[in-house]
Write a protein that holds these residues in place. Structure first.
Motif, short mmCIF file in Angstrom:
data_model
loop_
_atom_site.label_atom_id
_atom_site.label_comp_id
_atom_site.label_asym_id
_atom_site.label_seq_id
_atom_site.Cartn_x
_atom_site.Cartn_y
_atom_site.Cartn_z
N GLY A 75 36.31 50.44 40.71
CA GLY A 75 37.38 51.26 40.16
C GLY A 75 37.28 51.44 38.66
O GLY A 75 38.29 51.71 38.00
N PHE A 76 36.09 51.29 38.11
CA PHE A 76 35.86 51.41 36.66
C PHE A 76 36.76 50.48 35.87
O PHE A 76 37.28 50.83 34.82
N LYS A 77 36.92 49.26 36.37
CA LYS A 77 37.72 48.25 35.67
C LYS A 77 36.81 47.31 34.90
O LYS A 77 35.64 47.14 35.23
N GLY A 78 37.36 46.69 33.90
CA GLY A 78 36.64 45.70 33.12
C GLY A 78 37.64 44.78 32.45
O GLY A 78 38.84 45.04 32.45
N GLY A 79 37.16 43.70 31.88
CA GLY A 79 37.99 42.76 31.16
C GLY A 79 38.14 41.43 31.90
O GLY A 79 37.95 41.36 33.10
N VAL A 80 38.47 40.43 31.12
CA VAL A 80 38.65 39.08 31.66
C VAL A 80 39.76 39.06 32.70
O VAL A 80 39.69 38.30 33.67
N GLN A 81 40.78 39.92 32.54
CA GLN A 81 41.90 39.94 33.49
C GLN A 81 41.43 40.23 34.90
O GLN A 81 42.04 39.76 35.86
N VAL A 82 40.33 40.96 35.06
CA VAL A 82 39.81 41.22 36.41
C VAL A 82 39.23 39.92 36.98
O VAL A 82 39.45 39.60 38.14
N LEU A 83 38.49 39.19 36.16
CA LEU A 83 37.87 37.94 36.63
C LEU A 83 38.90 36.87 36.98
O LEU A 83 38.66 36.06 37.88
N ILE A 84 40.02 36.85 36.28
CA ILE A 84 41.04 35.84 36.58
C ILE A 84 42.13 36.39 37.51
O ILE A 84 43.02 35.66 37.91
N GLY A 85 42.01 37.66 37.86
CA GLY A 85 42.98 38.29 38.76
C GLY A 85 42.66 38.05 40.22
O GLY A 85 41.74 37.29 40.56
N PRO A 86 43.37 38.71 41.11
CA PRO A 86 43.23 38.48 42.55
C PRO A 86 41.81 38.68 43.09
O PRO A 86 41.38 37.96 43.99
N THR A 87 41.07 39.66 42.56
CA THR A 87 39.74 39.95 43.10
C THR A 87 38.59 39.32 42.32
O THR A 87 37.43 39.47 42.69
N GLY A 88 38.90 38.58 41.29
CA GLY A 88 37.86 37.97 40.46
C GLY A 88 36.99 36.95 41.18
O GLY A 88 35.83 36.76 40.82
N GLY A 89 37.53 36.32 42.19
CA GLY A 89 36.75 35.32 42.93
C GLY A 89 35.52 35.92 43.60
O GLY A 89 34.48 35.27 43.69
N TYR A 90 35.64 37.16 44.03
CA TYR A 90 34.48 37.82 44.63
C TYR A 90 33.37 37.97 43.59
O TYR A 90 32.21 37.68 43.87
N ILE A 91 33.74 38.42 42.40
CA ILE A 91 32.74 38.65 41.34
C ILE A 91 32.09 37.33 40.94
O ILE A 91 30.87 37.25 40.80
N ILE A 92 32.88 36.28 40.77
CA ILE A 92 32.32 34.96 40.44
C ILE A 92 31.42 34.49 41.60
O ILE A 92 30.35 33.93 41.37
N GLY A 93 31.84 34.75 42.82
CA GLY A 93 31.04 34.38 43.99
C GLY A 93 29.70 35.08 44.05
O GLY A 93 28.75 34.56 44.66
N PHE A 94 29.59 36.26 43.43
CA PHE A 94 28.31 36.98 43.44
C PHE A 94 27.19 36.14 42.86
O PHE A 94 26.03 36.26 43.28
N ILE A 95 27.49 35.30 41.89
CA ILE A 95 26.47 34.50 41.22
C ILE A 95 25.86 33.51 42.22
O ILE A 95 24.63 33.45 42.38
N LEU A 96 26.70 32.74 42.89
CA LEU A 96 26.20 31.78 43.88
C LEU A 96 25.59 32.51 45.08
O LEU A 96 24.58 32.07 45.62
N THR A 97 26.19 33.63 45.46
CA THR A 97 25.66 34.41 46.57
C THR A 97 24.22 34.84 46.30
O THR A 97 23.34 34.68 47.14
#
Length: 187
Positions: A75-97
């Protein structure tokens, strides 16, 4: 792959895959809380093509680029608020994935069936990270987090795992034949 320009080549490759992830993130099907996006396809492609270490580095780059505010997330979003928001866990999970998916392939064989197994395991890693953060941030029960953040994504996730496996192995073979990467990429 490794000569006097090897570090630069690795940086370029990781940057390219972070950019591919940013582009595919914009392909999305909106859902109430968590959209279906092309990000997870990009993660699978990345790990299948460049392996564990560099796949994880590419995903770290992607997360950092988004964290500083560039609109690379779905959705063309950016910022730390995305990473600490409801969907941020998916993005953090990408690293281990990316790391686990690539590692499975490095420890076995870079074939479509093995890639499918690795990408399916990776899909569940991403979903677990995502559901966990949904539960915490939105104060959901585990049942609600699974209904919102896991179950709707399993079928489409398996389709993306297949695409990442088939396309990833095909591209990887071509890159190995062209001597642009080695089998497997090692640092």
């Amino acid at each position: 792959m490794y000569n006097s320009n090897s570090k630069l080549r690795v940086i370029i490759i990781c940057g390219i895959f972070a950019a591919i992830t940013a582009i595919l993130a914009q392909i999305e099907i909106p859902l109430p809380i968590v959209p279906i996006s092309g990000q997870t396809l990009a993660v699978g492609l990345t790990a299948t093509i460049i392996g564990s270490r560099y796949g994880a580095v590419a995903m770290i780059c992607y997360a950092l680029i988004g964290a500083v505010g560039l609109p690379v997330f779905a959705g063309f979003k950016g910022g730390v608020q995305v990473l600490i928001g409801p969907t941020g866990g998916y993005i953090i999970g990408f690293i281990l994935t990316a790391y686990v998916t690539g590692l499975i392939l490095e420890k076995t064989r870079f074939t479509v069936p093995m890639a499918m197994i690795a990408n399916t395991i990776g899909m569940f890693i991403t979903l677990i990270f995502g559901a966990t953060q949904l539960k915490i941030v939105l104060d959901m029960t585990w049942g609600q987090a699974l209904v919102t953040g896991v179950y709707p994504f399993i079928v489409v996730g398996l389709i993306k795992a297949f695409l990442a496996s088939w396309l990833g192995i095909t591209v990887r073979r071509r890159l190995v034949q062209a001597r642009l990467i080695t089998q497997p990429i090692k640092g």
